[in-house]
Design a protein around this motif. Structure first.
Motif, short mmCIF file in Angstrom:
data_model
loop_
_atom_site.label_atom_id
_atom_site.label_comp_id
_atom_site.label_asym_id
_atom_site.label_seq_id
_atom_site.Cartn_x
_atom_site.Cartn_y
_atom_site.Cartn_z
N VAL A 230 0.80 -1.23 0.00
CA VAL A 230 0.00 0.00 0.00
C VAL A 230 0.83 1.28 0.00
O VAL A 230 0.27 2.36 -0.07
N GLY A 231 2.14 1.16 0.06
CA GLY A 231 3.00 2.34 0.13
C GLY A 231 3.04 3.12 -1.18
O GLY A 231 2.65 2.62 -2.23
N LYS A 232 3.52 4.34 -1.10
CA LYS A 232 3.58 5.21 -2.28
C LYS A 232 5.01 5.51 -2.72
O LYS A 232 5.21 6.32 -3.61
N LEU A 233 6.00 4.89 -2.10
CA LEU A 233 7.38 5.11 -2.50
C LEU A 233 7.64 4.45 -3.86
O LEU A 233 6.91 3.56 -4.27
N PRO A 234 8.69 4.89 -4.56
CA PRO A 234 8.93 4.35 -5.91
C PRO A 234 9.10 2.83 -5.95
O PRO A 234 8.66 2.19 -6.89
N PHE A 235 9.74 2.24 -4.93
CA PHE A 235 9.92 0.79 -4.99
C PHE A 235 8.66 0.04 -4.59
O PHE A 235 8.60 -1.18 -4.74
N CYS A 236 7.64 0.74 -4.14
CA CYS A 236 6.35 0.09 -3.85
C CYS A 236 5.44 0.06 -5.07
O CYS A 236 4.52 -0.73 -5.14
N THR A 237 5.69 0.95 -6.02
CA THR A 237 4.81 1.06 -7.17
C THR A 237 5.51 0.81 -8.50
O THR A 237 4.85 0.79 -9.53
N GLY A 238 6.82 0.64 -8.52
CA GLY A 238 7.54 0.46 -9.77
C GLY A 238 7.33 -0.91 -10.37
O GLY A 238 6.61 -1.76 -9.84
N LYS A 239 7.98 -1.13 -11.50
CA LYS A 239 7.79 -2.42 -12.16
C LYS A 239 8.58 -3.53 -11.50
O LYS A 239 8.39 -4.70 -11.83
N TYR A 240 9.44 -3.21 -10.55
CA TYR A 240 10.20 -4.22 -9.83
C TYR A 240 9.60 -4.52 -8.45
O TYR A 240 10.25 -5.14 -7.62
N LYS A 241 8.37 -4.10 -8.23
CA LYS A 241 7.75 -4.29 -6.91
C LYS A 241 7.59 -5.76 -6.55
O LYS A 241 7.61 -6.11 -5.38
N GLY A 242 7.46 -6.61 -7.52
CA GLY A 242 7.36 -8.05 -7.26
C GLY A 242 8.62 -8.60 -6.60
O GLY A 242 8.55 -9.49 -5.74
N PHE A 243 9.77 -8.06 -6.99
CA PHE A 243 11.02 -8.51 -6.39
C PHE A 243 11.10 -8.08 -4.92
O PHE A 243 11.56 -8.84 -4.07
N TYR A 244 10.65 -6.87 -4.63
CA TYR A 244 10.64 -6.40 -3.25
C TYR A 244 9.67 -7.22 -2.41
O TYR A 244 9.97 -7.59 -1.28
N ARG A 245 8.51 -7.50 -2.95
CA ARG A 245 7.52 -8.29 -2.22
C ARG A 245 8.02 -9.72 -2.01
O ARG A 245 7.79 -10.32 -0.97
N GLY A 246 8.69 -10.26 -3.00
CA GLY A 246 9.26 -11.60 -2.87
C GLY A 246 10.33 -11.68 -1.80
O GLY A 246 10.37 -12.62 -1.00
N SER A 247 11.19 -10.67 -1.78
CA SER A 247 12.23 -10.66 -0.74
C SER A 247 11.61 -10.45 0.64
O SER A 247 12.10 -11.01 1.63
N CYS A 248 10.52 -9.72 0.71
CA CYS A 248 9.83 -9.55 1.99
C CYS A 248 9.16 -10.86 2.40
O CYS A 248 9.11 -11.19 3.60
N GLY A 249 8.68 -11.64 1.46
CA GLY A 249 8.13 -12.95 1.76
C GLY A 249 9.19 -13.88 2.34
O GLY A 249 8.92 -14.64 3.29
N VAL A 250 10.38 -13.84 1.78
CA VAL A 250 11.48 -14.64 2.32
C VAL A 250 11.84 -14.15 3.72
O VAL A 250 12.13 -14.95 4.62
N TYR A 251 11.80 -12.84 3.93
CA TYR A 251 12.07 -12.26 5.24
C TYR A 251 11.04 -12.76 6.26
O TYR A 251 11.40 -13.19 7.36
N ILE A 252 9.79 -12.76 5.90
CA ILE A 252 8.74 -13.24 6.80
C ILE A 252 8.93 -14.73 7.11
O ILE A 252 8.77 -15.16 8.25
N SER A 253 9.29 -15.51 6.10
CA SER A 253 9.47 -16.94 6.34
C SER A 253 10.63 -17.20 7.29
O SER A 253 10.56 -18.11 8.13
N GLY A 254 11.69 -16.41 7.20
CA GLY A 254 12.80 -16.56 8.14
C GLY A 254 12.40 -16.19 9.56
O GLY A 254 12.78 -16.88 10.52
N VAL A 255 11.64 -15.13 9.70
CA VAL A 255 11.20 -14.70 11.03
C VAL A 255 10.22 -15.72 11.62
O VAL A 255 10.27 -16.03 12.81
N VAL A 256 9.35 -16.28 10.78
CA VAL A 256 8.42 -17.31 11.26
C VAL A 256 9.18 -18.56 11.69
O VAL A 256 8.84 -19.20 12.70
N LEU A 257 10.24 -18.91 10.98
CA LEU A 257 11.06 -20.05 11.36
C LEU A 257 11.68 -19.86 12.73
O LEU A 257 11.67 -20.77 13.57
N VAL A 258 12.20 -18.66 13.00
CA VAL A 258 12.75 -18.37 14.32
C VAL A 258 11.66 -18.43 15.38
O VAL A 258 11.88 -18.94 16.49
#
Length: 111
Positions: free
Chosen positions: A25-53
């Motif tokens: 929902v953010g309005k920064l360039p990396f939240c709305t650009g064409k590479y936003k899927g990569f950022y969301r994917g890396s955040c998904g990996v981040y969440i999975s690591g935190v859930v593992l801990v």
């Protein structure tokens, strides 16, 4: 169960979920650009690591808080490094493409 370790792991999980929500929902360039899927994917990996801990913290009764802090901070730093790397690499790629387009236009004008 070490309550302090569980609370610490839950706080990091909350931070990671907030980061993912911000990427949607953010309005920064990396939240709305064409590479936003990569950022969301890396955040998904981040969440999975935190859930593992968090799962380790819930299963292992005597897990020290220091382990949880070191693990979650390391996962957070890797996430920040990955997002920064994606941001700066895509920015340099876009700049190189724009320079290439400008050079092509100058070449066509000379002909």
């Amino acid at each position: 169960m070490n309550i302090a370790a569980v609370i610490t792991a839950c706080i990091f999980l909350l931070v990671s979920i907030i980061a993912l929500i911000f990427l949607f929902v953010g309005k920064l360039p990396f939240c709305t650009g064409k590479y936003k899927g990569f950022y969301r994917g890396s955040c998904g990996v981040y969440i999975s690591g935190v859930v593992l801990v968090l799962i380790f913290t819930l299963i292992m009764k005597g897990l020290p808080v220091a382990y949880v802090l070191i693990s979650d901070i390391t996962i957070t730093l890797v996430f920040c490094f990955t997002v920064g790397l994606i941001y700066f690499m895509t920015r340099s790629i876009v700049e190189a493409q724009l320079k290439g387009i400008d050079n092509d236009e100058e070449g066509e004008d000379k002909e």
